[in-house]
Write a protein that holds these residues in place. Structure first.
Motif, PDB file in Angstrom:
ATOM      1  N   GLU A   8       0.671  -0.977  -0.071  1.00  0.00           N
ATOM      2  CA  GLU A   8       0.209   0.320   0.189  1.00  0.00           C
ATOM      3  C   GLU A   8       0.831   1.281  -0.174  1.00  0.00           C
ATOM      4  O   GLU A   8       0.536   1.940  -0.850  1.00  0.00           O
ATOM      5  N   CYS A   9       1.739   1.017   0.871  1.00  0.00           N
ATOM      6  CA  CYS A   9       2.877   2.367   0.943  1.00  0.00           C
ATOM      7  C   CYS A   9       3.614   2.871  -0.658  1.00  0.00           C
ATOM      8  O   CYS A   9       3.226   3.877  -1.143  1.00  0.00           O
ATOM      9  N   LEU A  10       3.324   1.140  -1.096  1.00  0.00           N
ATOM     10  CA  LEU A  10       3.936   1.701  -3.060  1.00  0.00           C
ATOM     11  C   LEU A  10       2.807   2.309  -4.107  1.00  0.00           C
ATOM     12  O   LEU A  10       3.803   3.357  -4.641  1.00  0.00           O
ATOM     13  N   LEU A  11       2.041   1.666  -3.342  1.00  0.00           N
ATOM     14  CA  LEU A  11       0.997   2.240  -4.585  1.00  0.00           C
ATOM     15  C   LEU A  11       1.151   3.480  -3.990  1.00  0.00           C
ATOM     16  O   LEU A  11      -0.181   4.550  -4.830  1.00  0.00           O
ATOM     17  N   LYS A  12       0.964   4.527  -2.582  1.00  0.00           N
ATOM     18  CA  LYS A  12       0.530   5.804  -2.525  1.00  0.00           C
ATOM     19  C   LYS A  12       1.596   6.638  -3.539  1.00  0.00           C
ATOM     20  O   LYS A  12       1.117   7.703  -2.975  1.00  0.00           O
ATOM     21  N   SER A  13       2.726   5.699  -2.886  1.00  0.00           N
ATOM     22  CA  SER A  13       3.935   7.115  -3.685  1.00  0.00           C
ATOM     23  C   SER A  13       3.714   7.168  -4.896  1.00  0.00           C
ATOM     24  O   SER A  13       3.868   7.955  -5.385  1.00  0.00           O
ATOM     25  N   VAL A  14       3.244   5.600  -5.428  1.00  0.00           N
ATOM     26  CA  VAL A  14       3.591   6.030  -7.191  1.00  0.00           C
ATOM     27  C   VAL A  14       2.764   6.414  -7.794  1.00  0.00           C
ATOM     28  O   VAL A  14       2.314   7.719  -8.800  1.00  0.00           O
ATOM     29  N   SER A  15       0.778   6.504  -7.254  1.00  0.00           N
ATOM     30  CA  SER A  15      -0.286   7.336  -7.801  1.00  0.00           C
ATOM     31  C   SER A  15       0.378   8.697  -7.003  1.00  0.00           C
ATOM     32  O   SER A  15      -0.751   9.633  -7.790  1.00  0.00           O
ATOM     33  N   ASN A  16       0.849   9.249  -6.694  1.00  0.00           N
ATOM     34  CA  ASN A  16       0.922  10.843  -6.227  1.00  0.00           C
ATOM     35  C   ASN A  16       2.223  11.356  -7.128  1.00  0.00           C
ATOM     36  O   ASN A  16       2.045  12.912  -6.978  1.00  0.00           O
ATOM     37  N   ILE A  17       3.044  10.133  -7.723  1.00  0.00           N
ATOM     38  CA  ILE A  17       3.454  11.482  -8.938  1.00  0.00           C
ATOM     39  C   ILE A  17       3.504  11.497  -9.824  1.00  0.00           C
ATOM     40  O   ILE A  17       2.024  11.134 -10.495  1.00  0.00           O
ATOM     41  N   ASP A  18       3.599  13.247 -10.962  1.00  0.00           N
ATOM     42  CA  ASP A  18       3.450  13.708 -11.691  1.00  0.00           C
ATOM     43  C   ASP A  18       3.902  12.649 -12.816  1.00  0.00           C
ATOM     44  O   ASP A  18       4.767  13.425 -13.015  1.00  0.00           O
ATOM     45  N   PHE A  19       2.781  12.045 -13.774  1.00  0.00           N
ATOM     46  CA  PHE A  19       3.484  11.204 -15.072  1.00  0.00           C
ATOM     47  C   PHE A  19       3.666  12.595 -15.974  1.00  0.00           C
ATOM     48  O   PHE A  19       3.163  12.966 -16.618  1.00  0.00           O
ATOM     49  N   ASN A  20       4.730  12.024 -16.585  1.00  0.00           N
ATOM     50  CA  ASN A  20       5.499  12.850 -17.348  1.00  0.00           C
ATOM     51  C   ASN A  20       6.020  11.592 -18.555  1.00  0.00           C
ATOM     52  O   ASN A  20       7.162  11.070 -17.913  1.00  0.00           O
ATOM     53  N   PRO A  21       5.486  11.857 -19.475  1.00  0.00           N
ATOM     54  CA  PRO A  21       5.735  10.360 -20.231  1.00  0.00           C
ATOM     55  C   PRO A  21       7.741  10.260 -21.129  1.00  0.00           C
ATOM     56  O   PRO A  21       8.280   9.431 -21.252  1.00  0.00           O
ATOM     57  N   SER A  22       8.581  11.354 -20.726  1.00  0.00           N
ATOM     58  CA  SER A  22       9.124  12.142 -21.672  1.00  0.00           C
ATOM     59  C   SER A  22      11.005  11.333 -20.550  1.00  0.00           C
ATOM     60  O   SER A  22      11.254  11.253 -20.683  1.00  0.00           O
ATOM     61  N   GLN A  23       9.849  10.543 -19.577  1.00  0.00           N
ATOM     62  CA  GLN A  23      11.022  10.709 -18.316  1.00  0.00           C
ATOM     63  C   GLN A  23      10.787   9.022 -18.380  1.00  0.00           C
ATOM     64  O   GLN A  23       9.659   8.752 -17.747  1.00  0.00           O
ATOM     65  N   SER A  24      11.555   8.242 -18.045  1.00  0.00           N
ATOM     66  CA  SER A  24      12.107   6.670 -18.444  1.00  0.00           C
ATOM     67  C   SER A  24      11.808   6.306 -17.065  1.00  0.00           C
ATOM     68  O   SER A  24      10.499   5.304 -17.449  1.00  0.00           O
ATOM     69  N   HIS A  25      12.154   6.290 -15.846  1.00  0.00           N
ATOM     70  CA  HIS A  25      11.091   5.978 -14.473  1.00  0.00           C
ATOM     71  C   HIS A  25       9.794   6.397 -14.078  1.00  0.00           C
ATOM     72  O   HIS A  25       9.133   5.590 -13.218  1.00  0.00           O
ATOM     73  N   ILE A  26       9.311   7.692 -14.389  1.00  0.00           N
ATOM     74  CA  ILE A  26       8.451   7.889 -14.886  1.00  0.00           C
ATOM     75  C   ILE A  26       7.378   6.791 -14.832  1.00  0.00           C
ATOM     76  O   ILE A  26       6.310   6.305 -15.198  1.00  0.00           O
ATOM     77  N   LYS A  27       8.117   6.445 -16.518  1.00  0.00           N
ATOM     78  CA  LYS A  27       6.576   5.207 -17.374  1.00  0.00           C
ATOM     79  C   LYS A  27       7.074   3.642 -16.632  1.00  0.00           C
ATOM     80  O   LYS A  27       5.776   3.556 -16.192  1.00  0.00           O
ATOM     81  N   GLY A  28       8.115   3.340 -15.390  1.00  0.00           N
ATOM     82  CA  GLY A  28       8.193   2.784 -14.822  1.00  0.00           C
ATOM     83  C   GLY A  28       6.962   2.471 -14.146  1.00  0.00           C
ATOM     84  O   GLY A  28       6.502   1.881 -13.672  1.00  0.00           O
ATOM     85  N   ALA A  29       6.930   3.732 -13.112  1.00  0.00           N
ATOM     86  CA  ALA A  29       6.073   4.111 -12.155  1.00  0.00           C
ATOM     87  C   ALA A  29       4.413   3.781 -12.744  1.00  0.00           C
ATOM     88  O   ALA A  29       4.034   2.773 -12.031  1.00  0.00           O
ATOM     89  N   ASP A  30       4.632   4.276 -14.174  1.00  0.00           N
ATOM     90  CA  ASP A  30       3.100   3.885 -15.062  1.00  0.00           C
ATOM     91  C   ASP A  30       3.196   2.672 -14.706  1.00  0.00           C
ATOM     92  O   ASP A  30       1.938   1.843 -14.267  1.00  0.00           O
ATOM     93  N   ASN A  31       3.598   1.470 -14.854  1.00  0.00           N
ATOM     94  CA  ASN A  31       3.463   0.096 -15.451  1.00  0.00           C
ATOM     95  C   ASN A  31       3.785  -0.755 -13.900  1.00  0.00           C
ATOM     96  O   ASN A  31       2.603  -1.117 -13.977  1.00  0.00           O
ATOM     97  N   LEU A  32       4.614   0.014 -12.568  1.00  0.00           N
ATOM     98  CA  LEU A  32       3.815  -0.505 -11.622  1.00  0.00           C
ATOM     99  C   LEU A  32       2.724  -0.199 -11.348  1.00  0.00           C
ATOM    100  O   LEU A  32       1.946  -0.860 -10.465  1.00  0.00           O
ATOM    101  N   LEU A  33       2.393   0.611 -11.647  1.00  0.00           N
ATOM    102  CA  LEU A  33       0.741   1.044 -10.967  1.00  0.00           C
ATOM    103  C   LEU A  33      -0.329   0.121 -11.892  1.00  0.00           C
ATOM    104  O   LEU A  33      -1.021  -0.195 -10.935  1.00  0.00           O
ATOM    105  N   HIS A  34      -0.157  -0.342 -12.311  1.00  0.00           N
ATOM    106  CA  HIS A  34      -1.481  -0.771 -12.924  1.00  0.00           C
ATOM    107  C   HIS A  34      -1.275  -1.991 -12.484  1.00  0.00           C
ATOM    108  O   HIS A  34      -1.702  -3.272 -12.039  1.00  0.00           O
ATOM    109  N   LEU A  35       0.386  -3.147 -12.895  1.00  0.00           N
ATOM    110  CA  LEU A  35       0.233  -4.212 -11.830  1.00  0.00           C
ATOM    111  C   LEU A  35      -0.390  -3.818 -10.273  1.00  0.00           C
ATOM    112  O   LEU A  35      -1.339  -5.131 -10.356  1.00  0.00           O
TER     113      LEU A  35
END
Length: 210
Positions: A8-35
């Motif tokens: 749940e900590c990971l879920l909250k941390s990832v969901s609070n990030i402002d996604f920017n498709p140009s940043q590769s690590h944010i793309k990873g966060a998006d995939n993590l959130l989907h999983l």
């Protein structure tokens, strides 16, 4: 419990990030959130299942999603001090606890229910300040445990505590574990259901006899 908090900590941390498709690590966060969403969606499907059935579902379906989650965690490159980096480091520390849930259907994937049940204790905490001693605080904790356990098993807490106090007068001074087990909320509920079925059968028999 620690594993659930890690998820749940990971879920909250990832969901609070402002996604920017140009940043590769944010793309990873998006995939993590989907999983994570996928894992929680599966658990919602199995919420009403017995621990045995839920364990089978977790081993056959949830395990695969969790493996994909860990592979992505291991491959994601992120600054350790960023919000996502801290969430990933925390999740990695909780990995053995999360993996353990796969083989235990009795543990809930989320501890939201436990947190909700704590609200009544939090609301009354000013009253608990006047327990006056450690023993008084422990007694309060015991009573709250009785009440919340009854609620969790869909039992009227007042009726349960009334029957529990009556039963305490007929138990021996040093009861054995098996003598006390009959009064645990889940066993108490089973006895209630049996009593209701017996009453219904007797009522039907009386109706037919009339």
């Amino acid at each position: 419990m620690e594993g659930k908090r890690g998820s749940e900590c990971l879920l909250k941390s990832v969901s609070n990030i402002d996604f920017n498709p140009s940043q590769s690590h944010i793309k990873g966060a998006d995939n993590l959130l989907h999983l994570i969403d996928e894992m929680f969606a599966l658990e919602r499907e199995w919420q009403a299942y017995s621990p045995r059935v839920r364990r089978r579902r977790r081993r056959s379906r949830l395990r695969k999603v969790l493996k994909r989650f860990w592979r992505l965690i291991d491959r994601t490159e992120v600054l350790p001090q960023s919000r996502l980096g801290k969430a990933i480091v925390y999740a990695q520390k909780q990995r053995p606890y999360l993996d353990r849930i796969i083989n235990d259907g009795a543990i809930d994937w989320s501890n939201n229910a436990a947190e909700r049940n704590m609200k009544s204790l939090v609301i009354g905490r000013k009253n608990w300040l006047f327990s006056t001693s450690t023993q008084g605080a422990e007694a309060t904790a015991i009573w709250m445990t009785f009440i919340e356990s009854a609620k969790a098993n869909h039992i009227d807490p007042r009726q349960y505590l009334t029957d529990l106090l009556k039963a305490s007068t007929i138990l021996p001074a040093f009861p054995k574990s098996e003598e006390l087990e009959a009064y645990l909320p889940w066993n108490y509920r089973r006895q209630q259901n049996m009593g209701q079925r017996k009453d219904n059968n007797e009522a039907q028999a009386t109706t037919f006899a009339a």
